[in-house]
Write a protein that holds these residues in place. Structure first.
Motif, PDB file in Angstrom:
ATOM      1  N   ALA A 179      11.790 -20.490  -7.158  1.00 33.84           N
ATOM      2  CA  ALA A 179      11.314 -19.809  -5.950  1.00 33.84           C
ATOM      3  C   ALA A 179      10.472 -18.606  -6.359  1.00 33.84           C
ATOM      4  N   GLY A 180       9.444 -18.314  -5.579  1.00 34.67           N
ATOM      5  CA  GLY A 180       8.564 -17.188  -5.865  1.00 34.67           C
ATOM      6  C   GLY A 180       8.519 -16.213  -4.710  1.00 34.67           C
ATOM      7  N   THR A 181       8.120 -14.985  -4.997  1.00 35.72           N
ATOM      8  CA  THR A 181       7.985 -13.955  -3.972  1.00 35.72           C
ATOM      9  C   THR A 181       6.639 -13.266  -4.122  1.00 35.72           C
ATOM     10  N   ILE A 182       5.967 -13.068  -3.005  1.00 31.50           N
ATOM     11  CA  ILE A 182       4.683 -12.366  -2.985  1.00 31.50           C
ATOM     12  C   ILE A 182       4.831 -11.134  -2.096  1.00 31.50           C
ATOM     13  N   GLY A 183       4.443  -9.977  -2.625  1.00 33.91           N
ATOM     14  CA  GLY A 183       4.420  -8.766  -1.818  1.00 33.91           C
ATOM     15  C   GLY A 183       3.090  -8.667  -1.094  1.00 33.91           C
ATOM     16  N   LEU A 184       3.132  -8.575   0.222  1.00 35.88           N
ATOM     17  CA  LEU A 184       1.916  -8.635   1.035  1.00 35.88           C
ATOM     18  C   LEU A 184       1.597  -7.287   1.668  1.00 35.88           C
ATOM     19  N   LEU A 185       0.371  -6.828   1.464  1.00 34.67           N
ATOM     20  CA  LEU A 185      -0.153  -5.667   2.179  1.00 34.67           C
ATOM     21  C   LEU A 185      -0.721  -6.160   3.503  1.00 34.67           C
ATOM     22  N   THR A 186      -0.220  -5.644   4.606  1.00 32.66           N
ATOM     23  CA  THR A 186      -0.550  -6.242   5.902  1.00 32.66           C
ATOM     24  C   THR A 186      -1.656  -5.535   6.670  1.00 32.66           C
ATOM     25  N   ASP A 187      -2.102  -4.357   6.192  1.00 25.79           N
ATOM     26  CA  ASP A 187      -3.188  -3.683   6.911  1.00 25.79           C
ATOM     27  C   ASP A 187      -4.079  -2.939   5.927  1.00 25.79           C
ATOM     28  N   GLU A 188      -5.236  -2.545   6.417  1.00 23.64           N
ATOM     29  CA  GLU A 188      -6.236  -1.922   5.543  1.00 23.64           C
ATOM     30  C   GLU A 188      -5.794  -0.543   5.043  1.00 23.64           C
ATOM     31  N   HIS A 189      -5.007   0.156   5.817  1.00 23.30           N
ATOM     32  CA  HIS A 189      -4.530   1.470   5.376  1.00 23.30           C
ATOM     33  C   HIS A 189      -3.688   1.327   4.113  1.00 23.30           C
ATOM     34  N   ASP A 190      -2.756   0.371   4.124  1.00 19.86           N
ATOM     35  CA  ASP A 190      -1.935   0.145   2.940  1.00 19.86           C
ATOM     36  C   ASP A 190      -2.777  -0.386   1.788  1.00 19.86           C
ATOM     37  N   PHE A 191      -3.750  -1.226   2.120  1.00 19.01           N
ATOM     38  CA  PHE A 191      -4.621  -1.772   1.077  1.00 19.01           C
ATOM     39  C   PHE A 191      -5.387  -0.643   0.380  1.00 19.01           C
ATOM     40  N   ARG A 192      -5.916   0.304   1.151  1.00 24.66           N
ATOM     41  CA  ARG A 192      -6.665   1.414   0.557  1.00 24.66           C
ATOM     42  C   ARG A 192      -5.771   2.274  -0.327  1.00 24.66           C
ATOM     43  N   ALA A 193      -4.509   2.402   0.055  1.00 29.71           N
ATOM     44  CA  ALA A 193      -3.580   3.177  -0.771  1.00 29.71           C
ATOM     45  C   ALA A 193      -3.394   2.530  -2.143  1.00 29.71           C
ATOM     46  N   MET A 194      -3.374   1.216  -2.201  1.00 32.32           N
ATOM     47  CA  MET A 194      -3.194   0.529  -3.481  1.00 32.32           C
ATOM     48  C   MET A 194      -4.471   0.542  -4.317  1.00 32.32           C
ATOM     49  N   ARG A 195      -5.605   0.793  -3.694  1.00 36.36           N
ATOM     50  CA  ARG A 195      -6.876   0.832  -4.427  1.00 36.36           C
ATOM     51  C   ARG A 195      -6.945   2.005  -5.400  1.00 36.36           C
ATOM     52  N   HIS A 196      -6.026   2.960  -5.262  1.00 39.81           N
ATOM     53  CA  HIS A 196      -6.016   4.100  -6.174  1.00 39.81           C
ATOM     54  C   HIS A 196      -5.530   3.692  -7.574  1.00 39.81           C
ATOM     55  N   TYR A 197      -4.857   2.539  -7.654  1.00 39.66           N
ATOM     56  CA  TYR A 197      -4.365   2.096  -8.955  1.00 39.66           C
ATOM     57  C   TYR A 197      -5.440   1.284  -9.671  1.00 39.66           C
ATOM     58  N   ARG A 198      -5.711   1.630 -10.913  1.00 33.70           N
ATOM     59  CA  ARG A 198      -6.777   0.979 -11.685  1.00 33.70           C
ATOM     60  C   ARG A 198      -6.507  -0.508 -11.856  1.00 33.70           C
ATOM     61  N   THR A 199      -5.235  -0.893 -12.004  1.00 34.38           N
ATOM     62  CA  THR A 199      -4.906  -2.300 -12.267  1.00 34.38           C
ATOM     63  C   THR A 199      -4.844  -3.153 -11.005  1.00 34.38           C
ATOM     64  N   PHE A 200      -5.020  -2.537  -9.846  1.00 34.73           N
ATOM     65  CA  PHE A 200      -5.080  -3.322  -8.615  1.00 34.73           C
ATOM     66  C   PHE A 200      -6.506  -3.852  -8.481  1.00 34.73           C
ATOM     67  N   ALA A 201      -6.660  -5.164  -8.618  1.00 33.53           N
ATOM     68  CA  ALA A 201      -7.985  -5.741  -8.887  1.00 33.53           C
ATOM     69  C   ALA A 201      -8.865  -5.919  -7.653  1.00 33.53           C
ATOM     70  N   PHE A 202      -8.324  -5.824  -6.458  1.00 37.61           N
ATOM     71  CA  PHE A 202      -9.096  -6.181  -5.270  1.00 37.61           C
ATOM     72  C   PHE A 202      -9.849  -4.987  -4.713  1.00 37.61           C
ATOM     73  N   ALA A 203     -11.086  -5.242  -4.292  1.00 38.86           N
ATOM     74  CA  ALA A 203     -11.920  -4.186  -3.712  1.00 38.86           C
ATOM     75  C   ALA A 203     -12.140  -4.382  -2.222  1.00 38.86           C
ATOM     76  N   ASN A 204     -11.816  -5.558  -1.698  1.00 36.92           N
ATOM     77  CA  ASN A 204     -12.099  -5.890  -0.304  1.00 36.92           C
ATOM     78  C   ASN A 204     -10.850  -6.486   0.330  1.00 36.92           C
ATOM     79  N   PHE A 205     -10.459  -5.955   1.500  1.00 35.89           N
ATOM     80  CA  PHE A 205      -9.211  -6.402   2.147  1.00 35.89           C
ATOM     81  C   PHE A 205      -9.292  -7.862   2.578  1.00 35.89           C
ATOM     82  N   ALA A 206     -10.442  -8.270   3.122  1.00 40.23           N
ATOM     83  CA  ALA A 206     -10.593  -9.662   3.559  1.00 40.23           C
ATOM     84  C   ALA A 206     -10.484 -10.620   2.375  1.00 40.23           C
ATOM     85  N   THR A 207     -11.094 -10.244   1.255  1.00 38.32           N
ATOM     86  CA  THR A 207     -10.997 -11.080   0.049  1.00 38.32           C
ATOM     87  C   THR A 207      -9.563 -11.155  -0.445  1.00 38.32           C
ATOM     88  N   TYR A 208      -8.866 -10.021  -0.373  1.00 40.01           N
ATOM     89  CA  TYR A 208      -7.451  -9.988  -0.777  1.00 40.01           C
ATOM     90  C   TYR A 208      -6.622 -10.953   0.068  1.00 40.01           C
TER      91      TYR A 208
END
Length: 314
Positions: free
Chosen positions: A35-64
């Motif tokens: 069984a696997g688990t995926i942690g999901l960011l559900t809105d753009e505000h949370d997505f932008r918060a994760m963009r501060h981490y260098r290893t977070f590879a996504f630059a666009n919420f829709a692409t994510y």
């Protein structure tokens, strides 16, 4: 016709290739068991918060979101089970601080996701699009927060000054009895119950779905039942205003709607007229709304002594 015997070297290579193929096949089979688990960011505000981490590879919420959906679909096509957990960046930062982990690593995000899957909001993926999954995950988060908040308030009520009984525990026992009586007296079929309790800072709402077998046995989700009972118990224990409505649906019969009000610890049945007014009045404007067809608005059945509050007040 005769064949020259194969050399030991060729036989060894053939055996090795077969063993490699078997291991590859077994690994593929085992992957379906994990069984696997995926942690999901559900809105753009949370997505932008994760963009501060260098290893977070996504630059666009829709692409994510599209990438997450592709991964979920791919795992499902391989027969793999996946749980989707709500990923909260602030809770993640707190988790890393408490555990001494570096937040800017994929392994730390994986550790947090595994933790959230067992303690936080999470739902199984069964092929639904993210457009449906995200609201369901948000609802799950609200349900869990409601239960945790109501449980904490019940636990803080302490003991009754006159009888010494734990107020929260006594109210929970009474709420459990009321729920059992409501289900036992309801018609056979699908039951949809909503309990709301007014209080600071906001109204708490709990929902319960229950089906009844032909023999009358109720089938319900244990987690929903616990949350529902806790919110109802809080309303009884704190003598907060509120209400409870049940709608029953059965084949070849009109739906039935009835309910009760919570007031000063009392659990009072609503009249058929009061139920009709509640369902046929717009909550915002106060305008009348046309009643639904094939719906009976009626008084509830008698629930017995648990609905009588005099012996339960503290």
């Amino acid at each position: 016709m005769t064949h020259a015997p194969q050399s030991p070297e060729r036989l060894s290579r053939a055996a090795g290739n077969t063993a490699h193929t078997d291991r590859h096949t077994m690994l593929r089979v085992l992957r379906r068991e994990v069984a696997g688990t995926i942690g999901l960011l559900t809105d753009e505000h949370d997505f932008r918060a994760m963009r501060h981490y260098r290893t977070f590879a996504f630059a666009n919420f829709a692409t994510y979101l599209q990438s997450v959906e592709d991964l979920l679909s791919s795992r499902a096509s391989q027969g793999a089970h996946t749980t989707v957990a709500l990923f909260d960046p602030q809770e993640y930062a707190d988790f890393c601080t408490d555990t001494g982990l570096d937040p800017d690593t994929p392994s730390s995000r994986a550790r947090f996701t595994a933790e959230v899957a067992t303690t936080g909001p999470a739902i199984p993926y069964d092929g639904q699009p993210l457009a449906d999954l995200i609201p369901a995950l948000a609802d799950e988060a609200v349900r869990q927060a409601t239960w945790e908040y109501a449980s904490a308030l019940l636990a803080r009520l302490g003991a009754c000054t006159s009888c010494g009984e734990d107020i929260g525990r006594t109210a929970f026992t009474r709420a459990s009895g009321l729920l059992a009586s409501m289900l036992d007296t309801a018609p056979t079929g699908k039951r949809h119950l909503v309990c709301s309790v007014s209080g600071a800072p906001e109204t708490l709402v709990a929902v319960l779905h229950a089906d009844a077998d032909p023999d009358g046995t109720s089938q319900l989700n244990a987690t929903e039942a616990l949350e529902f009972t806790t919110v109802l118990a809080l309303g009884l224990a704190t003598q907060s205003p509120g209400g409870l409505v049940m709608r029953t649906t059965a084949p070849s019969a009109p739906d039935r709607v009835y309910g009760w009000r919570l007031r000063a610890g009392d659990f009072e049945p609503l009249t058929a007229g009061e139920v009709f007014d509640a369902y046929c009045t717009d909550a915002d404007s106060g305008d009348l709304v046309s009643p639904e067809s094939d719906v009976d608005y009626c008084a509830p059945p008698d629930l017995g002594p648990d609905a009588t509050p005099s012996a339960h007040r503290h």
